[in-house]
Structures are given as structure tokens and as C-alpha cells.
Design an enzyme around this catalytic site. Structure first.
Site, PDB file in Angstrom:
ATOM      1  N   ASP A 292      67.398 -14.315  18.841  1.00  0.00           N
ATOM      2  CA  ASP A 292      68.732 -14.395  19.471  1.00  0.00           C
ATOM      3  C   ASP A 292      69.519 -15.528  18.817  1.00  0.00           C
ATOM      4  O   ASP A 292      68.970 -16.586  18.548  1.00  0.00           O
ATOM      5  CB  ASP A 292      68.614 -14.701  20.970  1.00  0.00           C
ATOM      6  CG  ASP A 292      67.750 -13.683  21.723  1.00  0.00           C
ATOM      7  OD1 ASP A 292      67.102 -14.068  22.706  1.00  0.00           O
ATOM      8  OD2 ASP A 292      67.700 -12.531  21.264  1.00  0.00           O
TER       9      ASP A 292
ATOM     10  N   ASP B 171      73.376 -22.970  25.014  1.00  0.00           N
ATOM     11  CA  ASP B 171      71.916 -22.777  25.109  1.00  0.00           C
ATOM     12  C   ASP B 171      71.214 -24.059  24.703  1.00  0.00           C
ATOM     13  O   ASP B 171      70.325 -24.570  25.379  1.00  0.00           O
ATOM     14  CB  ASP B 171      71.456 -21.680  24.126  1.00  0.00           C
ATOM     15  CG  ASP B 171      71.661 -20.265  24.615  1.00  0.00           C
ATOM     16  OD1 ASP B 171      71.909 -19.383  23.767  1.00  0.00           O
ATOM     17  OD2 ASP B 171      71.563 -20.054  25.828  1.00  0.00           O
TER      18      ASP B 171
ATOM     19  N   GLU C  34      62.734 -20.972  26.404  1.00  0.00           N
ATOM     20  CA  GLU C  34      63.198 -19.859  25.573  1.00  0.00           C
ATOM     21  C   GLU C  34      63.716 -20.372  24.239  1.00  0.00           C
ATOM     22  O   GLU C  34      63.628 -19.706  23.212  1.00  0.00           O
ATOM     23  CB  GLU C  34      64.305 -19.075  26.264  1.00  0.00           C
ATOM     24  CG  GLU C  34      64.807 -17.918  25.391  1.00  0.00           C
ATOM     25  CD  GLU C  34      65.974 -17.144  26.006  1.00  0.00           C
ATOM     26  OE1 GLU C  34      66.240 -16.045  25.512  1.00  0.00           O
ATOM     27  OE2 GLU C  34      66.586 -17.648  26.951  1.00  0.00           O
ATOM     28  N   GLU C  35      64.252 -21.588  24.233  1.00  0.00           N
ATOM     29  CA  GLU C  35      64.880 -22.125  23.011  1.00  0.00           C
ATOM     30  C   GLU C  35      63.893 -22.865  22.124  1.00  0.00           C
ATOM     31  O   GLU C  35      64.277 -23.418  21.079  1.00  0.00           O
ATOM     32  CB  GLU C  35      66.045 -23.047  23.400  1.00  0.00           C
ATOM     33  CG  GLU C  35      67.108 -22.386  24.260  1.00  0.00           C
ATOM     34  CD  GLU C  35      67.613 -21.047  23.727  1.00  0.00           C
ATOM     35  OE1 GLU C  35      67.931 -20.156  24.538  1.00  0.00           O
ATOM     36  OE2 GLU C  35      67.615 -20.863  22.483  1.00  0.00           O
TER      37      GLU C  35
ATOM     38  N   ASP D 137      64.118 -21.000  31.214  1.00  0.00           N
ATOM     39  CA  ASP D 137      65.171 -20.395  30.400  1.00  0.00           C
ATOM     40  C   ASP D 137      66.400 -21.233  30.703  1.00  0.00           C
ATOM     41  O   ASP D 137      67.045 -21.043  31.730  1.00  0.00           O
ATOM     42  CB  ASP D 137      65.393 -18.927  30.789  1.00  0.00           C
ATOM     43  CG  ASP D 137      66.483 -18.264  29.918  1.00  0.00           C
ATOM     44  OD1 ASP D 137      66.660 -17.046  30.022  1.00  0.00           O
ATOM     45  OD2 ASP D 137      67.147 -18.990  29.151  1.00  0.00           O
TER      46      ASP D 137
ATOM     47  N   LEU E 243      69.444 -21.492  29.731  1.00  0.00           N
ATOM     48  CA  LEU E 243      70.720 -20.830  29.998  1.00  0.00           C
ATOM     49  C   LEU E 243      70.560 -19.345  29.768  1.00  0.00           C
ATOM     50  O   LEU E 243      70.472 -18.884  28.630  1.00  0.00           O
ATOM     51  CB  LEU E 243      71.836 -21.406  29.127  1.00  0.00           C
ATOM     52  CG  LEU E 243      73.208 -21.400  29.796  1.00  0.00           C
ATOM     53  CD1 LEU E 243      73.191 -22.217  31.073  1.00  0.00           C
ATOM     54  CD2 LEU E 243      74.276 -21.911  28.865  1.00  0.00           C
ATOM     55  N   ASP E 244      70.490 -18.615  30.874  1.00  0.00           N
ATOM     56  CA  ASP E 244      70.287 -17.171  30.789  1.00  0.00           C
ATOM     57  C   ASP E 244      71.610 -16.438  30.876  1.00  0.00           C
ATOM     58  O   ASP E 244      72.501 -16.855  31.603  1.00  0.00           O
ATOM     59  CB  ASP E 244      69.377 -16.709  31.930  1.00  0.00           C
ATOM     60  CG  ASP E 244      69.171 -15.206  31.859  1.00  0.00           C
ATOM     61  OD1 ASP E 244      69.877 -14.501  32.605  1.00  0.00           O
ATOM     62  OD2 ASP E 244      68.393 -14.761  31.010  1.00  0.00           O
TER      63      ASP E 244
ATOM     64  N   GLU F 255      61.453 -15.855  32.277  1.00  0.00           N
ATOM     65  CA  GLU F 255      62.549 -15.097  32.900  1.00  0.00           C
ATOM     66  C   GLU F 255      62.041 -14.306  34.116  1.00  0.00           C
ATOM     67  O   GLU F 255      62.541 -14.450  35.211  1.00  0.00           O
ATOM     68  CB  GLU F 255      63.215 -14.164  31.892  1.00  0.00           C
ATOM     69  CG  GLU F 255      64.095 -14.897  30.885  1.00  0.00           C
ATOM     70  CD  GLU F 255      64.690 -13.984  29.822  1.00  0.00           C
ATOM     71  OE1 GLU F 255      65.858 -14.209  29.445  1.00  0.00           O
ATOM     72  OE2 GLU F 255      63.988 -13.067  29.355  1.00  0.00           O
TER      73      GLU F 255
END
Ligand code: FBP
Length: 343
Positions: free
Chosen positions: A82, A88, A111-112, A130, A132-133, A289
Site C-alpha cells: 500500500d 499513516d 501495519e506500517e 493499525d 490509521l485505517d 485489523e
């Protein structure tokens, strides 16, 4: 001697309409409910406070995103491929810093971040986040969120973090929650004793209990799925969408998991991100998530599966593992599961 808060002719402090009570702060609620935590020693409480603090900073940045150079991509990609948005990265820094400083977290999964971070301390907890979803909605001012899961580490405190500490099934979560940056900002969490929601009051910089003991209606009339991918849905999935239409359910899809989940938590409904041709294993990530929202859904009387199995029973094999995700009102998730298993 009975302490009196007021003179004979002034309204009582408790019932005064002059100063309307402002409610229970998140800090006060955590303190009052600390004895709910199996290992109540204050660390988990402090972790929740650290997450709340970081979310206040992220909220401030999100709210003024259009005024500062924080929109758009940074030009790098995360492991999932992504495009990382500036927000993010900012959110990841803010949560990582707050959780590292606290010292209660021994490891961080994000996630990052391609791999987990061993924070080399005596912390007892592992955090999956996560930051910033709903990144695709950042630049268009649509609600976005933060999702977090908290586990107790399995390996001895003070030793290097092991895979067993990270790859735990969702049923091992000791707490989980999300922050919704929407028309108002809310933090919703569970420690396995029900679900409570807090609304942020920016002029006081405090979260206040606004949604005590949240319950998800067992039935709903809303289905949330990206029908743009319907051509590549499985036959049972297409059958379930048709069933929703035959029932005259309403289609609502914001494209921000936290926002779609929150609406369905309040009103009843089902959110589905199934396996598709583009994402044959589903798109959403199990560890940071789906597990948190599955824990909240179940604690609020709802359900969460991958179409066949309970999400919280799944043991992840890899950090960024994806899964199909069916979450929402109990009867709706069961109906979707029925059609899946009938195939
Ligand atoms: P990010 O965490 O990368 O934002 O991805 C998750 C997500 O944006 C969810 O919030 C949302 O429900 C879904 O992906 C939208 O995916 P799609 O655009 O394929 O419908």
C-alpha cells in the site's frame, strides 16, 4: 461531622442545574474498572492511557489536515504494497512513541512496520496496531480510524520477544479497541467485560463516557461490502448479497473499516470483506485489523468469522496475514456463514 458542600439556600452540588455534571472521563473509568483486569497492576491501564493520548495528537493532526502539509502519499510503500500516506506515517510515529515511552509494551506490531519491534524492556504486553485505517479516505475528509489489540507476552519478561508472543490467536487478547476520527472522535474498547464508548471533548482534551455497555443488535438491515468487486465474489457470497437485496436491506459502504463497523455496532448490520480474485485470501489483516473488531463485536453480542471459522480462533502464521472478514450482527453473520457452508 457531615461535610456540607453547600449552604442551606444554595442548590446541592450533585443536583445543581447551574453546573451540569460533565460525566466520567476515560481515565476515571479505567481507574474505577481496573479490578476487572485479570492481572490488575496498572500497566494495562497505563497502556490504554498511552493509546488515548496518542489518539488525541493524531486527532489534532487529522482535524487540520487540509491546512498543513499532511495530505497525500510519502512516496514509500508498506510491506503490503500500500502507498503509505503522510498521515499513516505520522500516526505510526505518534503511537509508537507513546507506547515506547510508557514502558508497558514489550513489543509492537504495526501495519506500517514490516517486522515487529522488540522494545527490549520489562513490559508484559504486546501491542498490534493499525495506526490509521481507511487511508484511501484521508484526503477526501471521510472518517478514518485507529485499531489496536493488546496481548500478554508468552515468553518470560526481560527476554527477547519470540514469535509465540506475536502470532497469538485473537482469543488471547486482554484488551482491544478503536478510535474513530469522524464528525466527533470516539474511542471504543473492551477488556473482555463488555464494550464502552468515549467521546472526545476537544476543549477539555478529555474523553468522556458517552456510550456505556454498548450492545450490537442481533439483527440489522444494513450490509456493507464493496460491490464493485462483486464479479469476483464466490457463489455463496453472491447469494448472500442477493439475500440482503431480497430482504430490502440498505447498502452502506464508507470504505473505512472502523467507520462501517461503528455504524453497524450502533444500528445493527454486517460488514464483509470476502475473498476476491484480487485478494484471494481477503484484504484485511488478521492481527491488527480483524482481531480487535472481532473481540469488540463478540463482547457486544455480535459475531465475526472468515465465512467459516470464528476469527478469534484463528492462529496467525505470519505478521501481515490476510483473512476474509464477516463481522456484525449475530444473526446476519450466521446467515452468511450458512450460505458459505451450504456451498
Ligand atoms: P488500510 O488499512 O490500508 O486503509 O486498508 C483497509 C481498508 O481501507 C478498510 O478500512 C476498508 O474497509 C477497506 O480497506 C476498503 O477496501 P476497498 O477499497 O477495496 O473496498
Amino acid at each position: 461531622m457531615q461535610r456540607s458542600f453547600n449552604n442551606a439556600n444554595t442548590p446541592s452540588i450533585e443536583s445543581s442545574r447551574i453546573a451540569v455534571p460533565i460525566g466520567t472521563t476515560l481515565d476515571r473509568f479505567i481507574k474505577n474498572n481496573q479490578d476487572q483486569f485479570a492481572y490488575a497492576s496498572g500497566e494495562l491501564s497505563q497502556l490504554l492511557r498511552d493509546i488515548a493520548l496518542a489518539s488525541k495528537v493524531v486527532n489534532r493532526e487529522v482535524n487540520k489536515a487540509g491546512l498543513i502539509d499532511i495530505m497525500g502519499a510519502v512516496g514509500s510503500q508498506n510491506l503490503a504494497g500500500d502507498d503509505q500516506q503522510k498521515l499513516d506515517v505520522l500516526a505510526n510515529i505518534r503511537f509508537t512513541r507513546a507506547l515506547t515511552k510508557g514502558g508497558e509494551a514489550s513489543a509492537l506490531v504495526s501495519e506500517e512496520l514490516d517486522t515487529f519491534v522488540d522494545l527490549n524492556n520489562d513490559g508484559k504486553y504486546v501491542i498490534a496496531i493499525d495506526p490509521l485505517d481507511g487511508s484511501s479516505n484521508i484526503d477526501v475528509n471521510v472518517s478514518i480510524g485507529t485499531i489496536f489489540s493488546i496481548y500478554r507476552r508468552k515468553s518470560p519478561v526481560g527476554t527477547p520477544i519470540q514469535e509465540e508472543d506475536i502470532l497469538q490467536p485473537g482469543s488471547e487478547q486482554v484488551a482491544a479497541g478503536y478510535v474513530l476520527y469522524g464528525s466527533s472522535t470516539m474511542l471504543v474498547y473492551t477488556t473482555g467485560h463488555g464494550v464502552n464508548g468515549f467521546t472526545y471533548e476537544p476543549t477539555l482534551g478529555e474523553y468522556f463516557l458517552s456510550h456505556p455497555d454498548m450492545r450490537m443488535p442481533v439483527d440489522g438491515k444494513i450490509y456493507s461490502v464493496n460491490e464493485g468487486s462483486a464479479n469476483s465474489f464466490s457463489a455463496p457470497m453472491k447469494a448472500y448479497i442477493q439475500y440482503c437485496k431480497d430482504q430490502r436491506y440498505t447498502a452502506r459502504y464508507i470504505g473505512s473499516l472502523v467507520a462501517d463497523f461503528h455504524r453497524n455496532l450502533l444500528k445493527g448490520g454486517i460488514y464483509i470483506y470476502p475473498a476476491t480474485a484480487k485478494d484471494p485470501k481477503g484484504k484485511l489483516r488478521l492481527i491488527y485489523e480483524c482481531n480487535a473488531l472481532a473481540f469488540i463485536a463478540e463482547q457486544a453480542g455480535g459475531a465475526a468469522t472468515n465465512g467459516h471459522e470464528r476469527i478469534l480462533d484463528l492462529t496467525p502464521a505470519t505478521l501481515h496475514q490476510r483473512t476474509a472478514f464477516y463481522v456484525g450482527s449475530l444473526n446476519m453473520v450466521e446467515k452468511a456463514g450458512e450460505l458459505e457452508s451450504a456451498s
